[in-house]
Enzyme design. Sequence first.
Site, PDB file in Angstrom:
ATOM      1  CD  GLU A  31      -2.844   1.255   2.444  1.00 46.21           C
ATOM      2  OE1 GLU A  31      -3.139   2.392   2.807  1.00 46.21           O
ATOM      3  OE2 GLU A  31      -3.197   0.421   3.118  1.00 46.21           O
ATOM      4  CB  THR A  76      -5.907   2.461   4.838  1.00 43.18           C
ATOM      5  OG1 THR A  76      -5.603   1.261   4.253  1.00 43.18           O
ATOM      6  CG2 THR A  76      -5.993   3.555   3.721  1.00 43.18           C
ATOM      7  CB  SER A  91      -2.234  -9.237   7.316  1.00 44.09           C
ATOM      8  OG  SER A  91      -3.359  -8.453   8.081  1.00 44.09           O
ATOM      9  CB  SER A  92      -0.488  -3.835   7.848  1.00 45.49           C
ATOM     10  OG  SER A  92      -0.105  -2.367   8.385  1.00 45.49           O
TER      11      SER A  92
END
Length: 316
Positions: A131, A170, A228-229
Amino acid sequence: MTKPPLTLYLAAPRGFCAGVDRAIKIVDMALEKWGAPVYVRHEIVHNKYVVDDLRAKGAVFVEELEECPDDRPVIFSAHGVPKSVPAEATKREMLYVDATCPLVSKVHIEAERHASNGLQIIMIGHDGHPETVGTMGQLPEGEVLLVETVEDVAEVEVRDPQKLAFVTQTTLSVDDTADIVAALQTRFPAIVGPHKEDICYATTNRQEAVKAMAQKAEAMLVVGAPNSSNSKRLVEVGARAGCSYAQLVQRATDIDWRALGDIKTMGITAGASAPEVLINEVIDAFRDRFDVTVEVVETAQENVEFKVPRVLRVPA
């Protein structure tokens, strides 16, 4: 033998968000419309179970566009891509579908708007996360500077302190980001922020539910992938909110039962790219060992839905 009692707190909201839901739907609809194989640049969402399921249906996951043939559809992941990627696909006359989450696209548009007003951008994000790479790639090199920590803010070298704006990834921790924003505003009082916070509603909601659950549970498991952040942030938020044992698990087989010992209360949540089937699998694993009572800890209700791109809604 009588099973020991366990109160299992289940966070709500948890699991899939609207952007993830839409991205998976895009791959399914593309396979339905154009048949296999359909190529996907980067994991559509960060979850092995989801990716393996789509791969079994005929999706081919690649890291770069050069790995895709010209004559098959290609989908860009929910995390977003640098501008150079659709430009290259257009040049090669490829059929492509952009599954970028609309809330990530909002950040892209924001960054471009600031740049058109002559502002240099500081992005709060994780180096190398797709991202972050995608957002920074919306503008020429040097126009977006990355900071990951409060310490980075002290070091960042800007062109003009009076002409700055910031955007954020985000999926960050709401609390950590607030500290970094405060540091930016202290060092650069003229810096312009987003109209509406960039951290998405789903990330914020899941973190709030974890904070509420952490007050009740001795231990907490977050179902999600190690890349997965937003899932990793949930573990951090849980630990910071007072849960002495907070761990990330991909599947029920990852649960460290020895570490949990004879607990009486347990919290379970899931990152935004983890499907409900994996959450149920974890709950079932606890039912095998304990006499489980499930209590839902709900802090928000979500009814957001994002439309899929028009190309998938019209007949072939």
